[in-house]
Design a protein around this motif. Structure first.
Motif, PDB file in Angstrom:
ATOM      1  N   TRP A   1      20.506  24.462  36.536  1.00 26.78           N
ATOM      2  CA  TRP A   1      20.796  24.928  37.713  1.00 26.78           C
ATOM      3  C   TRP A   1      20.260  24.337  38.586  1.00 26.78           C
ATOM      4  CZ3 TRP A   1      19.291  31.179  37.684  1.00 26.78           C
ATOM      5  CH2 TRP A   1      20.709  31.499  39.047  1.00 26.78           C
TER       6      TRP A   1
ATOM      7  N   SER B   1      29.928  28.449  40.837  1.00 27.06           N
ATOM      8  CA  SER B   1      30.053  30.211  40.406  1.00 27.06           C
ATOM      9  C   SER B   1      30.802  29.915  42.233  1.00 27.06           C
ATOM     10  CB  SER B   1      27.931  30.388  40.139  1.00 27.06           C
ATOM     11  OG  SER B   1      27.616  29.358  42.007  1.00 27.06           O
TER      12      SER B   1
ATOM     13  N   SER C   1      28.216  34.683  44.932  1.00 22.50           N
ATOM     14  CA  SER C   1      25.918  34.851  44.170  1.00 22.50           C
ATOM     15  C   SER C   1      26.368  35.105  45.863  1.00 22.50           C
ATOM     16  CB  SER C   1      26.448  33.737  44.245  1.00 22.50           C
ATOM     17  OG  SER C   1      27.596  33.098  43.055  1.00 22.50           O
TER      18      SER C   1
ATOM     19  N   ALA D   1      26.510  33.139  40.274  1.00 20.82           N
ATOM     20  CA  ALA D   1      24.867  32.967  40.113  1.00 20.82           C
ATOM     21  C   ALA D   1      24.473  33.493  41.337  1.00 20.82           C
ATOM     22  CB  ALA D   1      25.482  31.244  39.935  1.00 20.82           C
TER      23      ALA D   1
END
Length: 792
Positions: A357, A409, A414, A455
């Motif tokens: 990530w 994402s 997000s 995310a």
């Protein structure tokens, strides 16, 4: 404040009213253009509306229900505040419902508006309740609450609608009605479940900053030492981490966990110490840590858990600044290897460890390459980095050209809860925008089911977490979305039209690049790792030293250091200095210069071990001049050294001298593989060589001394013998007379026994030793008799 009564009506819907107004403007414009060539004078009301529409700040604090259905009553509450220096009079708060929005971009445009726009904003809702505010002075506020049945909102069909609350009135300097303030939000309306509901994955991050130092206490448990006790504030009831666990246990989310956070809290639960100036004091929040871990373990049972590499390393910084520093990628590999066992040991769940990530999901070829170098084959990116030129939102998963699976994402969703969510108006607006966007995604292509991923920010605040939870509860009815998890999202069938190209490095955001860890940070990590590698090989209990420092180096790469350059540098310095303190615990003891007399001698060198464990090294002593002084015929000599913890040991080297003079000597410790350890120690040996001639002279002198001693001993022995003979003769003179011996037939004189009496000496007188007579007779001046011996 006065509230108007609710009036039921059957007037035209907001959509139809907005359409009629648009048509009127469109057809009326040419007519106005064809009028006489008179000066164009704007209507006072029209001109003042837009200009003064920020006079009053309208705040929408609550909106319930957030996603109404038929039969519900929508209630909106908030406040209005006069920002101007003029008094507002004859004001009225009313509702404005706009037409159905047809795209996600339109929702974003409306969300960005502030002032009132007469040509695009809808008019007040007919027959809807209003709130009268007769007078509102400068800087003053007034609360309001409006309740409207869904049936009166004029919602024609399922979709996303703009919902506005405005205040219209007059000011003391302009006595005509106009819109003085407006606030917009969104009303998602989907009374029945859609045929194809969007699969929505929401990541729930449990990440904190680095709190544990490389230092441990000198006990069998190796009690960890924390830099501070700030983590306790996040774990206590109402704290950030406590709130995330309390909220997340009831939400359909995928837990994304930093194993270092779990390890840190677990260390607290088992007893820890905290730095306090130059001392380390016992930590006081052991029970708090135990309670949080217990709650988290219960919350994640049966749920999907993703473990990031230990300490959540900054992949972008590593790719852009640290990749070329030798050994940097090795830190990422060790952090990845530690992730799974840490989570499984503490939470008793099997986590997924193949996800990377990067910060804010921004990727480029170098980031993807680094992310996958440690074993991750899935990268969580974001749609503002991996852009799709499509009129709809595609499924999150897609294969990158290098074989990596990208889980892209949604950027808008997000980032929906960033910023200040403490203010209720911000929180309410964020929730409504989030719900509106998710419904818009489903309605883009209602015949196709898609999978999207959200995310959020890595470290949400308490207010942000609470707002996220409110939004997810708004989706609980599952009328247009249904929850999924990250593993399922990564395995979803990709959209064939979605982009699969890794963005070029030139597209990486400058703002993110400027906040990356500097190259020097990775050089510092390399220095620490190199010194640790040199240090650990001399230890007999490496497990007491290597893991704490390895984990500390991983923490030095943490994403949480972004924006904290000074604190990050200080942490790295503390780690290295503590390691150097340990390495200096094994050292050579300084010695003074020596003097060597003779051809051979023993040179001692002392090694000190201040550690709490045994160490093993090799000590090398080197002569600066082999011709003058050698060590067993060689220039240097090496001897193995094993020293118990807390002791010193003297190592002795045999040396041989050949020539007079001063010889510099160097003592150096080495590891068993030949790597120098610590600083060398130098001292001087002064050689005083002894030649053969000098040896002969010394030998002759020694011989003369021996002969002189023998002569003196002989003389003393003769004197002692004479004295003893004289004493015997004196004793014999006083004894009784003995029988006369017959004379020899030859007639020759036979010498008497010494001390025998003669006739002249009075042989007939008593001579017993006990008699008190003199030992000898009176002295006579006559010549000696024929048998008498006299000592001279």
């Amino acid at each position: 404040m006065a509230e108007a009564a609710d009036i039921q009506g059957t007037g035209p819907s907001p959509a139809r009213r907005w359409l009629r107004r648009t048509i009127t403007v469109a057809f009326g414009a040419p007519l106005l253009a064809g009028l006489l060539q008179a000066p164009a004078v704007s209507s006072p009301a029209f001109a003042a509306e837009d200009a003064g529409s920020k006079t009053v700040d309208v705040s929408l604090d609550t909106l319930t229900p957030s996603a109404p259905v038929e039969g519900d009553t929508v209630t909106i509450s908030g406040s209005v505040t006069n920002r101007s220096k003029k008094t507002v009079t004859d004001a009225e708060v009313d509702l404005r419902v706009g037409p159905q929005m047809t795209s996600r971009s339109e929702i974003e445009q409306v969300a960005g508006r502030t002032g009132y726009r007469s040509y695009s904003d809808p008019g007040p809702l007919d027959d809807a309740p209003t709130v009268k505010i007769p007078r509102l002075g400068p800087g003053l506020s007034a609360d309001f609450s409006l309740s409207v049945p869904v049936a009166d909102l004029g919602l024609d069909e399922a979709g996303v609608y703009q919902l506005g609350v405005s205040l219209s009135g007059q000011t003391s300097d302009r006595r005509y009605d106009r819109v003085l303030g407006i606030e917009r939000t969104f009303l998602p309306y989907q009374p029945e479940a859609t045929e194809k509901r969007t699969q929505l994955t929401y990541l729930w991050p449990l990440i904190s900053s680095a709190h544990v130092s490389a230092e441990t206490a000198n006990d069998d448990q190796q009690t960890p030492v924390f830099e501070d006790d700030a983590l306790a504030a996040e774990l206590k009831p109402g704290g950030r981490l406590d709130e995330l666990v309390s909220l997340g246990k009831d939400l359909p989310v995928t837990w994304v966990v930093d194993p270092d956070l779990l390890a840190s809290v677990d260390a607290m639960a088992n007893g820890y110490r905290v730095k306090d100036g130059t001392l380390n004091v016992p930590g006081k929040n052991q029970e708090l840590a135990e309670r949080w871990l217990d709650a988290l373990e219960k919350a994640v049972q049966g749920r999907k858990v993703v473990a990031l590499p230990f300490a959540d390393p900054d992949l972008a910084s590593l790719a852009h600044r640290g990749k070329d520093v030798p050994g940097s990628l090795g830190h990422l590999q060790s952090a990845t290897a530690l992730a799974g066992p840490t989570v499984e040991t503490i939470l008793h769940v099997q986590p997924a460890t193949d996800f990377a990530w990067p910060v804010e999901g921004a990727v480029d070829p170098s980031i993807v390459s680094v992310a996958t170098s440690a074993g991750a084959d899935k990268v969580i990116a974001r749609s503002d980095s991996v852009r799709d030129d499509l009129a709809y939102t595609p499924t999150a998963a897609r294969p990158f050209s290098n074989g990596t699976t990208a889980v892209v994402s949604d950027a808008v969703l997000s980032k929906a809860f960033e910023g200040d969510m403490v203010r209720s108006e911000n929180s309410t607006r964020a929730v409504q925008a989030f719900l509106a966007q998710t419904l818009a995604v489903t309605l883009e292509q209602p015949e196709d089911q898609r999978s999207i991923v959200v995310a959020p920010q890595r470290v949400p605040t308490v207010a942000q977490a609470q707002t996220m939870a409110t939004a997810l509860r708004g989706l609980a009815a599952k009328r247009w979305s249904q929850p999924s998890d990250l593993l399922a999202a990564a395995a979803a069938k990709p959209d064939p039209d979605a982009s699969t190209a890794v963005p070029a490095g030139s597209r990486y955001p400058k703002k993110l690049r400027d906040s990356e860890l500097p190259v020097q940070a990775f050089r510092d990590m390399k220095t620490t790792r190199d010194e640790l590698d040199d240090f650990k090989v001399i230890l007999t209990a490496q497990y007491r030293v290597v893991p704490p420092f390895t984990n500390a180096i991983s923490r030095e790469m943490a994403t949480s250091w972004r924006g904290q350059a000074r604190a990050a540098a200080l942490y790295r310095i503390n780690v290295l200095e503590y390691l150097q303190t340990l390495t200096e615990g094994v050292q050579l003891v300084d010695k003074s210069d020596l003097t060597l007399s003779g051809r051979s001698a023993t040179i001692p060198v002392t090694v000190q071990n201040k550690l709490l464990q045994d160490v093993h090294l090799v000590l090398r002593l080197t002569s600066g001049s082999k011709n003058r002084l050698n060590l067993n015929g060689e220039r240097y000599k090496e001897l193995p050294v094993k020293i118990s913890g807390g002791h010193s040991q003297s190592v002795k080297f045999s040396a041989s001298a050949n020539v007079n003079g001063q010889v510099p000597m160097t003592a150096q410790l080495y590891t068993e593989d030949g790597t120098p350890y610590g600083q060398p120690m130098t001292f001087t040996v002064k050689v005083s060589e002894i030649t053969a001639t000098v040896m002969l002279v010394i030998a002759g002198g020694v011989l003369l001394l021996v002969l002189a001693g023998v002569r003196m001993y002989s003389q003393r022995k003769r004197v002692a013998a004479r004295n003893a003979e004289a004493e015997a003769m004196a004793a014999a003179a006083v004894t009784e007379p003995a029988e006369p011996e017959p004379r020899p037939e030859s007639g020759a004189d036979t010498p008497r026994e010494p001390g025998a009496p003669t006739a002249e000496s009075g042989a007939g007188e008593p001579g017993q030793p006990s008699d008190p007579t003199p030992d000898t007779g009176s002295e006579s001046g006559d010549p000696s008799g024929p048998g008498e011996k006299v000592d001279r």
